[in-house]
Scaffold this motif. Structure first.
Motif, PDB file in Angstrom:
ATOM      1  N   MET A   1       4.624  16.074  -8.639  1.00 55.38           N
ATOM      2  CA  MET A   1       4.513  14.638  -8.491  1.00 55.38           C
ATOM      3  C   MET A   1       3.048  14.217  -8.565  1.00 55.38           C
ATOM      4  O   MET A   1       2.209  14.666  -7.764  1.00 55.38           O
ATOM      5  CB  MET A   1       5.091  14.189  -7.138  1.00 55.38           C
ATOM      6  N   GLN A   2       2.715  13.360  -9.506  1.00 49.43           N
ATOM      7  CA  GLN A   2       1.352  12.849  -9.679  1.00 49.43           C
ATOM      8  C   GLN A   2       1.196  11.582  -8.820  1.00 49.43           C
ATOM      9  O   GLN A   2       1.877  10.588  -9.045  1.00 49.43           O
ATOM     10  CB  GLN A   2       1.086  12.525 -11.149  1.00 49.43           C
ATOM     11  N   ILE A   3       0.279  11.651  -7.851  1.00 45.39           N
ATOM     12  CA  ILE A   3       0.133  10.583  -6.856  1.00 45.39           C
ATOM     13  C   ILE A   3      -1.275  10.005  -6.906  1.00 45.39           C
ATOM     14  O   ILE A   3      -2.257  10.735  -7.057  1.00 45.39           O
ATOM     15  CB  ILE A   3       0.396  11.119  -5.432  1.00 45.39           C
ATOM     16  N   ALA A   4      -1.388   8.687  -6.747  1.00 42.93           N
ATOM     17  CA  ALA A   4      -2.675   8.021  -6.569  1.00 42.93           C
ATOM     18  C   ALA A   4      -2.722   7.415  -5.176  1.00 42.93           C
ATOM     19  O   ALA A   4      -1.695   6.973  -4.645  1.00 42.93           O
ATOM     20  CB  ALA A   4      -2.871   6.933  -7.621  1.00 42.93           C
ATOM     21  N   VAL A   5      -3.903   7.393  -4.587  1.00 41.58           N
ATOM     22  CA  VAL A   5      -4.117   6.764  -3.280  1.00 41.58           C
ATOM     23  C   VAL A   5      -5.085   5.605  -3.462  1.00 41.58           C
ATOM     24  O   VAL A   5      -6.208   5.797  -3.951  1.00 41.58           O
ATOM     25  CB  VAL A   5      -4.677   7.769  -2.249  1.00 41.58           C
ATOM     26  N   LEU A   6      -4.650   4.413  -3.081  1.00 41.43           N
ATOM     27  CA  LEU A   6      -5.482   3.216  -3.190  1.00 41.43           C
ATOM     28  C   LEU A   6      -6.061   2.894  -1.819  1.00 41.43           C
ATOM     29  O   LEU A   6      -5.342   2.528  -0.900  1.00 41.43           O
ATOM     30  CB  LEU A   6      -4.650   2.027  -3.694  1.00 41.43           C
ATOM     31  N   GLY A   7      -7.359   3.049  -1.688  1.00 41.71           N
ATOM     32  CA  GLY A   7      -8.031   2.839  -0.415  1.00 41.71           C
ATOM     33  C   GLY A   7      -8.335   4.173   0.245  1.00 41.71           C
ATOM     34  O   GLY A   7      -7.446   5.019   0.379  1.00 41.71           O
ATOM     35  N   LEU A   8      -9.587   4.350   0.657  1.00 39.26           N
ATOM     36  CA  LEU A   8      -9.973   5.663   1.187  1.00 39.26           C
ATOM     37  C   LEU A   8     -10.494   5.604   2.613  1.00 39.26           C
ATOM     38  O   LEU A   8     -11.347   6.389   3.007  1.00 39.26           O
ATOM     39  CB  LEU A   8     -11.017   6.321   0.276  1.00 39.26           C
ATOM     40  N   ASN A   9      -9.971   4.663   3.401  1.00 39.18           N
ATOM     41  CA  ASN A   9     -10.192   4.734   4.847  1.00 39.18           C
ATOM     42  C   ASN A   9      -9.076   5.610   5.419  1.00 39.18           C
ATOM     43  O   ASN A   9      -9.179   6.810   5.457  1.00 39.18           O
ATOM     44  CB  ASN A   9     -10.255   3.336   5.457  1.00 39.18           C
ATOM     45  N   HIS A  10      -7.971   5.001   5.841  1.00 33.68           N
ATOM     46  CA  HIS A  10      -6.826   5.809   6.267  1.00 33.68           C
ATOM     47  C   HIS A  10      -6.263   6.607   5.082  1.00 33.68           C
ATOM     48  O   HIS A  10      -5.718   7.698   5.247  1.00 33.68           O
ATOM     49  CB  HIS A  10      -5.744   4.915   6.867  1.00 33.68           C
ATOM     50  N   GLY A  11      -6.440   6.084   3.882  1.00 36.17           N
ATOM     51  CA  GLY A  11      -5.948   6.780   2.706  1.00 36.17           C
ATOM     52  C   GLY A  11      -6.571   8.148   2.510  1.00 36.17           C
ATOM     53  O   GLY A  11      -5.973   9.025   1.870  1.00 36.17           O
ATOM     54  N   TYR A  12      -7.757   8.331   3.056  1.00 30.69           N
ATOM     55  CA  TYR A  12      -8.433   9.630   2.965  1.00 30.69           C
ATOM     56  C   TYR A  12      -7.592  10.715   3.628  1.00 30.69           C
ATOM     57  O   TYR A  12      -7.531  11.856   3.140  1.00 30.69           O
ATOM     58  CB  TYR A  12      -9.797   9.509   3.624  1.00 30.69           C
ATOM     59  N   THR A  13      -6.928  10.387   4.727  1.00 31.13           N
ATOM     60  CA  THR A  13      -6.046  11.346   5.404  1.00 31.13           C
ATOM     61  C   THR A  13      -4.909  11.762   4.482  1.00 31.13           C
ATOM     62  O   THR A  13      -4.596  12.955   4.349  1.00 31.13           O
ATOM     63  CB  THR A  13      -5.477  10.743   6.697  1.00 31.13           C
ATOM     64  N   PHE A  14      -4.294  10.790   3.833  1.00 32.85           N
ATOM     65  CA  PHE A  14      -3.223  11.098   2.880  1.00 32.85           C
ATOM     66  C   PHE A  14      -3.747  11.969   1.731  1.00 32.85           C
ATOM     67  O   PHE A  14      -3.117  12.954   1.328  1.00 32.85           O
ATOM     68  CB  PHE A  14      -2.637   9.812   2.299  1.00 32.85           C
ATOM     69  N   ASP A  61       3.641   9.249 -10.730  1.00 29.93           N
ATOM     70  CA  ASP A  61       5.015   9.201 -10.231  1.00 29.93           C
ATOM     71  C   ASP A  61       5.131   8.268  -9.027  1.00 29.93           C
ATOM     72  O   ASP A  61       6.198   7.713  -8.767  1.00 29.93           O
ATOM     73  CB  ASP A  61       5.469  10.606  -9.821  1.00 29.93           C
ATOM     74  N   GLY A  62       4.055   8.128  -8.274  1.00 31.20           N
ATOM     75  CA  GLY A  62       4.090   7.289  -7.090  1.00 31.20           C
ATOM     76  C   GLY A  62       2.692   6.910  -6.646  1.00 31.20           C
ATOM     77  O   GLY A  62       1.706   7.540  -7.050  1.00 31.20           O
ATOM     78  N   ASP A  81       5.411  -3.533 -11.323  1.00 32.00           N
ATOM     79  CA  ASP A  81       5.399  -3.930 -12.730  1.00 32.00           C
ATOM     80  C   ASP A  81       5.255  -2.723 -13.655  1.00 32.00           C
ATOM     81  O   ASP A  81       5.647  -2.779 -14.826  1.00 32.00           O
ATOM     82  CB  ASP A  81       4.240  -4.902 -12.989  1.00 32.00           C
ATOM     83  N   HIS A  82       4.688  -1.638 -13.122  1.00 35.00           N
ATOM     84  CA  HIS A  82       4.516  -0.408 -13.901  1.00 35.00           C
ATOM     85  C   HIS A  82       5.589   0.632 -13.562  1.00 35.00           C
ATOM     86  O   HIS A  82       5.477   1.797 -13.947  1.00 35.00           O
ATOM     87  CB  HIS A  82       3.124   0.183 -13.653  1.00 35.00           C
ATOM     88  N   GLY A  83       6.629   0.200 -12.832  1.00 36.08           N
ATOM     89  CA  GLY A  83       7.739   1.100 -12.518  1.00 36.08           C
ATOM     90  C   GLY A  83       7.413   2.183 -11.521  1.00 36.08           C
ATOM     91  O   GLY A  83       8.085   3.220 -11.482  1.00 36.08           O
ATOM     92  N   LEU A  84       6.406   1.954 -10.674  1.00 33.43           N
ATOM     93  CA  LEU A  84       5.946   2.983  -9.737  1.00 33.43           C
ATOM     94  C   LEU A  84       6.473   2.735  -8.333  1.00 33.43           C
ATOM     95  O   LEU A  84       6.323   1.640  -7.777  1.00 33.43           O
ATOM     96  CB  LEU A  84       4.408   3.022  -9.714  1.00 33.43           C
ATOM     97  N   HIS A  85       7.057   3.783  -7.743  1.00 31.12           N
ATOM     98  CA  HIS A  85       7.496   3.720  -6.357  1.00 31.12           C
ATOM     99  C   HIS A  85       6.281   3.741  -5.436  1.00 31.12           C
ATOM    100  O   HIS A  85       5.261   4.382  -5.738  1.00 31.12           O
ATOM    101  CB  HIS A  85       8.414   4.890  -6.031  1.00 31.12           C
ATOM    102  N   CYS A  86       6.397   3.052  -4.286  1.00 26.68           N
ATOM    103  CA  CYS A  86       5.234   2.862  -3.416  1.00 26.68           C
ATOM    104  C   CYS A  86       5.504   3.288  -1.982  1.00 26.68           C
ATOM    105  O   CYS A  86       6.569   3.015  -1.421  1.00 26.68           O
ATOM    106  CB  CYS A  86       4.824   1.385  -3.382  1.00 26.68           C
TER     107      CYS A  86
END
Length: 345
Positions: A1-14, A61-62, A81-86
């Motif tokens: 699964m190819q994942i992007a993280v938007l935001g790197l405050n709490h997102g850094y943990t993810f 993928d997400g 709009d790009h068909g991406l689950h969030c």
């Protein structure tokens, strides 16, 4: 699964967790400050200052969205709009109107929307839910919840954190109130609250007291502050995040017709016999400990991976995130209008 993280405050943990998982690959991250540059370099992944360019250019993928609350709606809709689950970090949005728009839009675009109330994946929270459901304290009468600590002074150097929707009620209180809904299944009918900013004097609150009434007559008292030295908070007591000091204290208390239960110690106080009931008799203390507990963030990500692969619905849907946000919105309205607010107005 190819994942992007938007935001790197709490997102850094993810992002760090994804780098260690076998079923997911961190494709890219989005952020626009010095910390984001440093963290993207550490993660060894591409950094985009504009998350929309990331979505446009990467095969994904997400997406995990951990942007400031007021940007959640725009980001979710762009992903849809790009068909991406969030997986959108809690709170689902900064207003209930925005949350409903997000839910409807994702349904229209046929993408899955999961809300990041990761404590629903906590073994300790789910152990509490099971204990309450077992009836060991009888019928629930009242709940007392405390979240009190002192945040670092540098925390409020980010401008959005001193404006409306950036305070501890929406950032931190949303966790406690979602825990409440999850472990009790209560239907909250009304809220009365007061808030103050006497500690720092910012636009946002730094102390809140809220009284919530449930449809079955249960009353909840909740006190929250992020400006006092105190050992009583979920972060300090549950030991799920190693960055926080641990104090062997309780932050929640549940009061029932047959006894009372403290969390996270799971100490339960009851009378041993029905004929030895009342204040002249000694209470019996029992403990219902949990032997081991997994990391809830990891469990949440594993669940999101399963959602992306198909076949299961998110455990925390947009509708569940909306229910919790409705309570927070009622609390805020009560603060502003200095009155009791019904959730069904």
């Amino acid at each position: 699964m190819q994942i992007a993280v938007l935001g790197l405050n709490h997102g850094y943990t993810f992002a760090k967790q994804i780098k260690e998982m076998k079923g997911m690959t961190l494709a890219a991250v989005a952020g626009n400050n010095a910390a984001a540059i440093e963290r993207a370099n550490e993660l060894e992944v591409p950094l985009y200052q504009d998350y929309k360019k990331l979505i446009d250019q990467c095969q994904l993928d997400g997406v995990i969205i951990t942007l400031p609350n007021h940007l959640h709606k725009e980001a979710v809709k762009y992903c849809a709009d790009h068909g991406l689950h969030c997986l959108v970090e809690k709170p689902i949005a900064d207003t209930t109107d925005a949350a409903r728009e997000m839910i409807d839009y994702c349904k229209q675009k046929q993408v899955k929307l999961m809300v990041g109330h990761h404590r629903r994946f906590s073994d300790k929270i789910n152990h509490l839910k099971q204990l309450l459901a077992s009836g060991i304290i009888g019928e629930l009468v009242g709940v007392n919840m405390v979240w009190a600590l002192a945040k670092d002074r540098n925390y409020y150097k980010e401008a959005w954190r001193i404006k409306a929707s950036g305070g501890p009620l929406l950032i931190n209180g949303i966790h406690d109130l979602d825990n409440l809904l999850h472990v009790t299944n209560l239907e909250i009918e009304s809220a009365y609250a007061v808030a103050r900013n006497k500690i720092r004097g910012f636009e946002v609150e730094d102390a809140v007291t809220a009284i919530l009434e449930a449809s079955d007559g249960t009353v909840i008292n909740y006190f929250l502050t992020d400006g006092v030295p105190s050992p009583w908070s979920y972060e300090f007591n549950v030991m799920e995040n190693p960055i926080y000091h641990f104090y062997e204290e309780d932050c929640y208390h549940f009061f029932g017709t047959k006894g009372s239960l403290a969390f996270p110690s799971f100490r339960c106080f009851r009378y041993s016999e029905e004929d030895q009931y009342g204040w002249k008799h000694a209470l019996t203390e029992e403990r219902f400990p949990l032997e081991a507990a997994a990391d809830p963030i990891t469990a949440e990500l594993e669940h999101f991976e399963a959602v992306l692969k198909g076949g299961i619905a998110p455990r925390v849907t947009g509708e569940e995130g909306l229910k919790t946000l409705e309570i927070l919105e009622a609390v805020n309205l009560s603060v502003q209008e200095k009155r009791k607010v019904s959730l069904h107005e």
